[in-house]
Design a protein around this motif. Structure first.
Motif, PDB file in Angstrom:
ATOM      1  N   ALA A  27       0.823  -1.203   0.000  1.00  0.00           N
ATOM      2  CA  ALA A  27       0.000   0.000   0.000  1.00  0.00           C
ATOM      3  C   ALA A  27       0.858   1.254   0.000  1.00  0.00           C
ATOM      4  N   ALA A  28       1.954   1.245   0.768  1.00  0.00           N
ATOM      5  CA  ALA A  28       2.823   2.420   0.816  1.00  0.00           C
ATOM      6  C   ALA A  28       3.475   2.674  -0.545  1.00  0.00           C
ATOM      7  N   VAL A  29       4.034   1.601  -1.140  1.00  0.00           N
ATOM      8  CA  VAL A  29       4.687   1.774  -2.446  1.00  0.00           C
ATOM      9  C   VAL A  29       3.671   2.121  -3.518  1.00  0.00           C
ATOM     10  N   ALA A  30       2.492   1.472  -3.481  1.00  0.00           N
ATOM     11  CA  ALA A  30       1.458   1.777  -4.462  1.00  0.00           C
ATOM     12  C   ALA A  30       0.990   3.217  -4.336  1.00  0.00           C
ATOM     13  N   VAL A  32       2.740   5.747  -3.281  1.00  0.00           N
ATOM     14  CA  VAL A  32       3.796   6.594  -3.846  1.00  0.00           C
ATOM     15  C   VAL A  32       3.758   6.550  -5.368  1.00  0.00           C
ATOM     16  N   ALA A  33       3.582   5.336  -5.937  1.00  0.00           N
ATOM     17  CA  ALA A  33       3.548   5.206  -7.395  1.00  0.00           C
ATOM     18  C   ALA A  33       2.375   5.968  -7.987  1.00  0.00           C
ATOM     19  N   VAL A  34       1.201   5.827  -7.390  1.00  0.00           N
ATOM     20  CA  VAL A  34       0.026   6.546  -7.882  1.00  0.00           C
ATOM     21  C   VAL A  34       0.223   8.048  -7.723  1.00  0.00           C
ATOM     22  N   GLY A  35       0.797   8.461  -6.605  1.00  0.00           N
ATOM     23  CA  GLY A  35       1.057   9.889  -6.411  1.00  0.00           C
ATOM     24  C   GLY A  35       2.019  10.451  -7.435  1.00  0.00           C
ATOM     25  N   VAL A  36       3.084   9.689  -7.736  1.00  0.00           N
ATOM     26  CA  VAL A  36       4.057  10.149  -8.739  1.00  0.00           C
ATOM     27  C   VAL A  36       3.405  10.240 -10.109  1.00  0.00           C
ATOM     28  N   CYS A  37       2.590   9.232 -10.469  1.00  0.00           N
ATOM     29  CA  CYS A  37       1.913   9.254 -11.764  1.00  0.00           C
ATOM     30  C   CYS A  37       0.936  10.432 -11.849  1.00  0.00           C
ATOM     31  N   ALA A  38       0.187  10.674 -10.771  1.00  0.00           N
ATOM     32  CA  ALA A  38      -0.736  11.801 -10.776  1.00  0.00           C
ATOM     33  C   ALA A  38       0.003  13.128 -10.902  1.00  0.00           C
ATOM     34  N   ALA A  39       1.115  13.263 -10.183  1.00  0.00           N
ATOM     35  CA  ALA A  39       1.904  14.494 -10.288  1.00  0.00           C
ATOM     36  C   ALA A  39       2.481  14.657 -11.689  1.00  0.00           C
ATOM     37  N   ALA A  40       2.949  13.551 -12.277  1.00  0.00           N
ATOM     38  CA  ALA A  40       3.486  13.616 -13.640  1.00  0.00           C
ATOM     39  C   ALA A  40       2.400  14.026 -14.633  1.00  0.00           C
ATOM     40  N   PHE A  41       1.186  13.489 -14.450  1.00  0.00           N
ATOM     41  CA  PHE A  41       0.091  13.863 -15.344  1.00  0.00           C
ATOM     42  C   PHE A  41      -0.220  15.359 -15.246  1.00  0.00           C
ATOM     43  N   LEU A  42      -0.290  15.870 -14.023  1.00  0.00           N
ATOM     44  CA  LEU A  42      -0.563  17.297 -13.856  1.00  0.00           C
ATOM     45  C   LEU A  42       0.528  18.154 -14.468  1.00  0.00           C
ATOM     46  N   ILE A  43       1.766  17.744 -14.292  1.00  0.00           N
ATOM     47  CA  ILE A  43       2.886  18.516 -14.856  1.00  0.00           C
ATOM     48  C   ILE A  43       2.817  18.503 -16.379  1.00  0.00           C
ATOM     49  N   ILE A  44       2.529  17.330 -16.973  1.00  0.00           N
ATOM     50  CA  ILE A  44       2.450  17.242 -18.441  1.00  0.00           C
ATOM     51  C   ILE A  44       1.321  18.118 -18.965  1.00  0.00           C
ATOM     52  N   ARG A  45       0.161  18.057 -18.318  1.00  0.00           N
ATOM     53  CA  ARG A  45      -0.962  18.865 -18.791  1.00  0.00           C
ATOM     54  C   ARG A  45      -0.669  20.353 -18.678  1.00  0.00           C
ATOM     55  N   VAL A  46      -0.072  20.750 -17.552  1.00  0.00           N
ATOM     56  CA  VAL A  46       0.248  22.171 -17.377  1.00  0.00           C
ATOM     57  C   VAL A  46       1.286  22.624 -18.389  1.00  0.00           C
ATOM     58  N   GLN A  47       2.306  21.801 -18.616  1.00  0.00           N
ATOM     59  CA  GLN A  47       3.357  22.197 -19.550  1.00  0.00           C
ATOM     60  C   GLN A  47       2.835  22.274 -20.982  1.00  0.00           C
ATOM     61  N   MET A  48       2.017  21.310 -21.377  1.00  0.00           N
ATOM     62  CA  MET A  48       1.482  21.345 -22.741  1.00  0.00           C
ATOM     63  C   MET A  48       0.547  22.537 -22.923  1.00  0.00           C
ATOM     64  N   VAL A 168      -1.145   3.010 -17.069  1.00  0.00           N
ATOM     65  CA  VAL A 168      -0.502   1.698 -17.235  1.00  0.00           C
ATOM     66  C   VAL A 168       0.712   1.588 -16.323  1.00  0.00           C
ATOM     67  N   VAL A 169       1.520   2.662 -16.307  1.00  0.00           N
ATOM     68  CA  VAL A 169       2.703   2.655 -15.446  1.00  0.00           C
ATOM     69  C   VAL A 169       2.297   2.550 -13.981  1.00  0.00           C
ATOM     70  N   GLY A 170       1.244   3.279 -13.584  1.00  0.00           N
ATOM     71  CA  GLY A 170       0.789   3.204 -12.202  1.00  0.00           C
ATOM     72  C   GLY A 170       0.294   1.823 -11.827  1.00  0.00           C
ATOM     73  N   ALA A 171      -0.482   1.190 -12.746  1.00  0.00           N
ATOM     74  CA  ALA A 171      -0.961  -0.170 -12.470  1.00  0.00           C
ATOM     75  C   ALA A 171       0.212  -1.137 -12.351  1.00  0.00           C
ATOM     76  N   ALA A 172       1.190  -0.995 -13.266  1.00  0.00           N
ATOM     77  CA  ALA A 172       2.372  -1.856 -13.166  1.00  0.00           C
ATOM     78  C   ALA A 172       3.122  -1.604 -11.864  1.00  0.00           C
ATOM     79  N   GLY A 173       3.170  -0.319 -11.456  1.00  0.00           N
ATOM     80  CA  GLY A 173       3.832  -0.013 -10.183  1.00  0.00           C
ATOM     81  C   GLY A 173       3.118  -0.628  -9.002  1.00  0.00           C
ATOM     82  N   VAL A 174       1.774  -0.638  -9.050  1.00  0.00           N
ATOM     83  CA  VAL A 174       1.017  -1.248  -7.957  1.00  0.00           C
ATOM     84  C   VAL A 174       1.288  -2.749  -7.899  1.00  0.00           C
ATOM     85  N   LEU A 175       1.294  -3.417  -9.072  1.00  0.00           N
ATOM     86  CA  LEU A 175       1.585  -4.851  -9.104  1.00  0.00           C
ATOM     87  C   LEU A 175       3.004  -5.131  -8.620  1.00  0.00           C
TER      88      LEU A 175
END
Length: 465
Positions: A27-30, A32-48, A168-175
């Motif tokens: 749960a802790a690693v998942a 973190v992975a979901v948080g990183v993916c969400a932050a990356a998504f926000l950064i990509i959307r803002v930058q684009m 996909v990356v987040g799901a793989a990170g959770v697994l």
């Protein structure tokens, strides 16, 4: 709420520690992975979006230079092409609007920008069924607003693709987190599992000889679980020694009690037929019965004393070893009139006090003096001395008997141990064992050695508080 807490508590009790640890780590690693993916998504959307806004701003600058004197114009392509911007100029006064229809929406905010009453702004809208990003700014020196728009579906498609890829990356990170959590819990709790298995095996077999296998490696690199396993092994060793000592005590006590109990039964049966005995025979049987009863009583009392590991704290008080030794020597002179007891007390130790239980220390001194008198020849001296030493006082008891053989010296304080020279003497073999136990309970060190010139020397050092 109370029902949900009860269900959670039952779940935690039923789940093994390994599963709970794996779930927590996963749960802790998942998270973190979901948080990183969400932050990356926000950064990509803002930058684009920022890149699109920068393109609109640059296009507006170029258009303002090229069409400075064109006057109000309406866009004519309705943003039908992705890379081609829609451009239109809107005056602050609606009366100056061109005849053509505006392709981009014109509202009160646009008129305010044209009149200089509002700052430039970006907006998101739909034109001709296509998503559009529009920039509205004022033309320098004019009462006109410049609107520049670009289709944003490319940006939105890129943002959507990034969201899908990050999902996909987040799901793989959770697994991966679940697998790593299981591996970490399995590896980290392996010593705990071995400890649990060993404890269950000991509980089932009642055999304390089992040990936990420890990983090989430098002692300085041991982790907390390994140290726990090592401590558990030490505890098992102590338990094994305690069980062995208990069994040995029971066996030795049974052996020692067998002879006096047999004699007691014989004399009791003999007295039961007292009508057939002479008066002298009855007196001898009664005397033997009384003597054997006293021996059994003394032996049982000694066993009870040895079964106690420490002194009762409420009975501890400040005692003077010099006074206790003087009283013990006086009692020994009455009990052993054929032995010459000598007492030597150092003046520096005469008034020294130490914490202890007076009755127990008196028993210790009595046992040492009785042991010395038992091995001394008639008329032989027994010397008891008390001297002051650095950090405490030292008490010595010496006899002039046969001494202690080198083979017997390591076993002098063992329970029921009797050297060959002492087998014919009275006693149960518990006096010295009891003396050492009392000494250890008081923080003192009691040792035995062969005395120079013959005899045995017992030395006890008592530390000062």
């Amino acid at each position: 709420m109370s029902g949900s807490r009860g269900i959670g508590a039952r779940w935690r009790r039923r789940r093994p520690l390994r599963a709970r640890l794996a779930l927590a780590a996963s749960a802790a690693v998942a998270l973190v992975a979901v948080g990183v993916c969400a932050a990356a998504f926000l950064i990509i959307r803002v930058q684009m979006t920022r890149q699109l806004d920068l393109s609109l701003s640059q296009t507006a600058g170029q258009v303002s230079k090229e069409r400075r004197d064109w006057g109000p114009t309406a866009s004519d392509d309705s943003c039908r092409y992705r890379a081609v911007p829609c451009v239109q100029i809107v005056p602050s006064d609606p009366a100056r609007d061109p005849r053509g229809r505006y392709a981009l929406p014109v509202g009160e905010a646009t008129r305010q920008v044209a009149g200089g009453h509002r700052a430039a702004y970006y907006s998101k809208l739909t034109v001709g069924g296509k998503p559009v990003r529009m920039f509205t700014t004022r033309l320098p020196g004019k009462q006109e607003a410049l609107q520049v728009a670009l289709r944003s579906d490319t940006v939105e498609r890129g943002v959507g693709q990034a969201a899908w890829a990050l999902s996909v990356v987040g799901a793989a990170g959770v697994l991966l987190a679940a697998g790593l959590g299981y591996w970490v819990s399995r590896t980290g709790l392996a010593p705990v599992a071995r400890l649990t298995a060993t404890a269950e095996r000991i509980a089932a077999t009642r055999d304390a000889r089992h040990r936990i296998e420890l990983p090989a490696g430098p002692a300085g690199r041991e982790d907390e679980v390994t140290r726990l396993a090592a401590s558990f092994n030490v505890m098992l060793g102590e338990l094994e020694q305690s069980v062995a000592a208990q069994r040995r005590l029971v066996a030795d006590a049974s052996h020692e009690l067998r002879t006096p109990l047999t004699a007691l039964r014989t004399n009791a049966e003999l007295l039961a037929r007292s009508a057939r005995l002479t008066e002298a025979q009855r007196e001898r049987a009664a005397a033997a019965l009384g003597r054997q009863l006293r021996e059994v009583t003394t032996l049982v009392n000694d066993l009870i004393e040895l079964a106690r590991d420490e002194e009762p704290q409420p009975l501890v008080e400040q005692v003077r070893p010099a006074a206790l030794l003087e009283h013990a020597v006086g009692a020994a002179r009455e009990h052993w009139p054929q032995i010459a007891f000598e007492l030597h007390t150092d003046p520096a130790a005469a008034d020294v006090t130490v914490p202890g239980v007076p009755a127990r220390l008196a028993r210790l001194l009595s046992n040492l003096l009785d042991n010395a008198a038992k091995f001394s020849p008639p008329g032989g001296p027994v010397t008891a001395a008390l001297a002051s030493v650095p950090g405490g006082v030292e008490l010595t008891v010496r006899d002039h008997g046969p001494g202690i053989a080198a083979a017997d010296l390591p076993h002098v304080f063992d329970r029921f141990y009797r050297a060959d020279a002492a087998r014919a003497l009275p006693g149960s073999g518990l006096g010295l064992a009891m003396a050492r136990q009392i000494a250890r309970a008081h923080g003192a060190d009691l040792t035995a050695q062969a005395a120079p010139g013959g005899g045995a020397l017992f030395r006890m050092r008592m530390p000062l508080p």
